[in-house]
Design an enzyme around this catalytic site. Structure first.
Site, PDB file in Angstrom:
ATOM      1  NE  ARG A   1       5.979  -2.553   7.605  1.00 48.10           N
ATOM      2  CZ  ARG A   1       5.416  -1.384   7.721  1.00 48.10           C
ATOM      3  NH1 ARG A   1       5.647   0.012   8.005  1.00 48.10           N
ATOM      4  NH2 ARG A   1       4.023  -1.495   7.165  1.00 48.10           N
TER       5      ARG A   1
ATOM      6  CG  ASN B   1       6.292  -3.821   4.011  1.00 46.20           C
ATOM      7  OD1 ASN B   1       5.475  -4.480   4.004  1.00 46.20           O
ATOM      8  ND2 ASN B   1       6.146  -2.474   4.100  1.00 46.20           N
TER       9      ASN B   1
ATOM     10  CG  HIS C   1      -1.200  -2.966   6.052  1.00 43.89           C
ATOM     11  ND1 HIS C   1      -1.086  -1.884   5.401  1.00 43.89           N
ATOM     12  CD2 HIS C   1      -2.421  -3.229   6.916  1.00 43.89           C
ATOM     13  CE1 HIS C   1      -2.320  -1.252   5.584  1.00 43.89           C
ATOM     14  NE2 HIS C   1      -3.060  -1.776   6.724  1.00 43.89           N
TER      15      HIS C   1
ATOM     16  NE  ARG D   1       2.731   5.411  11.984  1.00 47.47           N
ATOM     17  CZ  ARG D   1       1.751   5.958  12.628  1.00 47.47           C
ATOM     18  NH1 ARG D   1       0.662   5.574  12.924  1.00 47.47           N
ATOM     19  NH2 ARG D   1       2.399   6.986  13.387  1.00 47.47           N
TER      20      ARG D   1
ATOM     21  CE  LYS E   1       2.363  -5.716   3.254  1.00 50.38           C
ATOM     22  NZ  LYS E   1       3.259  -4.722   2.409  1.00 50.38           N
TER      23      LYS E   1
END
Length: 382
Positions: free
Chosen positions: A348, A358, A361, A328, A247
């Site tokens: 994260r 965080n 993504h 994930r 991000k």
């Protein structure tokens, strides 16, 4: 409008006002002596923001194409607004091209960390699979003593092109990289990039622009800014993959190298990587699945379009594994505070700040992996 010309830079800048649905244009003044900012509205001819300190912004954040966040507004720097700023900054700051060759792609994150630690700013990046024709057009092949071996080497796998920005950048880069023939490097400069990664004059792992003129040609070739000229083809495989987005807040904090290094050391394979600037419309479209589901949706949209992000296609040697679920889990819970409590080694937990900022993504559902990668590397890139 300010008249303190002796110690300030001034840029032409833009901000899209979502409430009024108009693009506002400003003179953005930056005073490095005390890190203050001032905005002057070019349409109303009035001061939009009085000179003030803006937390989180530093002198290194001001260059053409940069997006700076000023009191939650994403202000894009479009150009220099006077000759003093242009001459001063272009004398100090140099943009140049760097190529990571096929044999060091698996050390990409490690190399990015070295680049960042030596105060270079990565302002663009893209993984590519070069063809012999494309290589023949490049400067670095012209002086090669063995062109056939060089072409074979550079087409043996993906490469990563980088646009770097740094003070006295080209000369400092040459000092960091050291001589091209790596056999002559080891005895004297074992800390250089080529000493760590390269083998000999041909298999020397990393190339960097020799001077400003060559740098401009190479950057235009690998990162064309003309709308009617496409860049070189992406390496995305668009199958058995998942999507990771570093991000904007993490890119601005120069965490790209650390995050990629963690990904690679966890035995994930990066099969495509590219920097993107996501506009409001694309940000809303990409994150639409979360609309009405997560209360953070509006803030998530604002974050994704607040600056450059780095999009990565992730795969693994074991195609039988559920790459989406595995990765994930590697990223950790959406809330970094929870991640730090129950999964402290996840991305994260290590690099996130809030549920919105965080760090990364990642795709949620098995079918989302390919779809999200296609959105960037096929639709936006195409």
């Amino acid at each position: 409008m300010s008249t303190d010309y002796s110690n300030r830079y001034v840029f032409k800048a833009e901000w899209y006002d979502k409430v009024a649905c108009i693009m506002k244009k400003f003179y953005l003044y930056y005073y490095p002596s005390n890190n203050t900012i001032e905005l002057f509205d070019l349409k109303t001819k009035k001061t939009f923001l009085k000179r003030t300190i803006c937390e989180g912004i530093k002198a290194k954040d001001f260059y053409i194409g940069a997006i700076v966040i000023i009191f939650s507004r994403c202000i894009k720097i479009m150009d220099y607004a006077d000759n003093y700023t242009k001459i001063k900054l272009e004398t100090q700051l140099q943009k140049f091209f760097v190529l990571l060759k096929p044999d060091v792609i698996d050390k990409m994150g490690e190399i990015f960390k070295i680049i960042t630690n030596h105060d270079f700013h990565i302002t663009n990046m893209k993984m590519m699979q070069l063809t012999p024709t494309e290589i023949a057009e490049c400067y670095f092949i012209k002086d090669a003593t063995d062109k056939v071996s060089m072409i074979n080497y550079l087409t043996s796998g993906p490469v990563v092109g980088l646009e770097l920005l740094g003070e006295n950048g080209i000369s400092r880069w040459q000092e960091l990289v050291d001589p091209e023939n790596c056999k002559h490097v080891y005895p004297t400069a074992t800390s250089s990039l080529r000493a760590c990664c390269g083998k000999d004059e041909i298999y020397n792992s990393i190339y960097g622009s020799k001077n400003i003129e060559i740098a401009m040609q190479e950057l235009q070739h690998f990162f064309p800014n003309l709308r009617n000229k496409k860049g070189l083809k992406t390496t995305a495989i668009l199958q058995n993959c998942t999507c990771c987005i570093i991000k904007p807040h993490a890119v601005q904090a120069r965490l790209v190298g650390a995050i990629i290094d963690d990904i690679q050391k966890a035995d994930y394979i990066i099969t495509a990587i590219q920097q993107f600037h996501i506009n409001v419309i694309n940000s809303e479209e990409f994150l639409e699945i979360y609309k009405g589901v997560l209360p953070e949706y509006t803030a998530m949209v604002a974050e994704l379009q607040s600056g450059p992000c780095v999009v990565i296609e992730i795969s693994r040697k074991n195609e039988d594994s559920n790459i989406v679920a595995d990765f994930r889990n590697f990223c950790g819970p959406m809330d970094p505070d929870i991640a730090r409590q129950i999964k402290p080694n996840t991305l994260r937990a290590k690099y996130g700040k809030t549920k919105v900022q965080n760090a990364v993504h990642c795709s949620d559902l098995p079918e989302d992996g390919v779809l999200e990668v296609e959105y960037f590397f096929k639709i936006l890139e195409g």
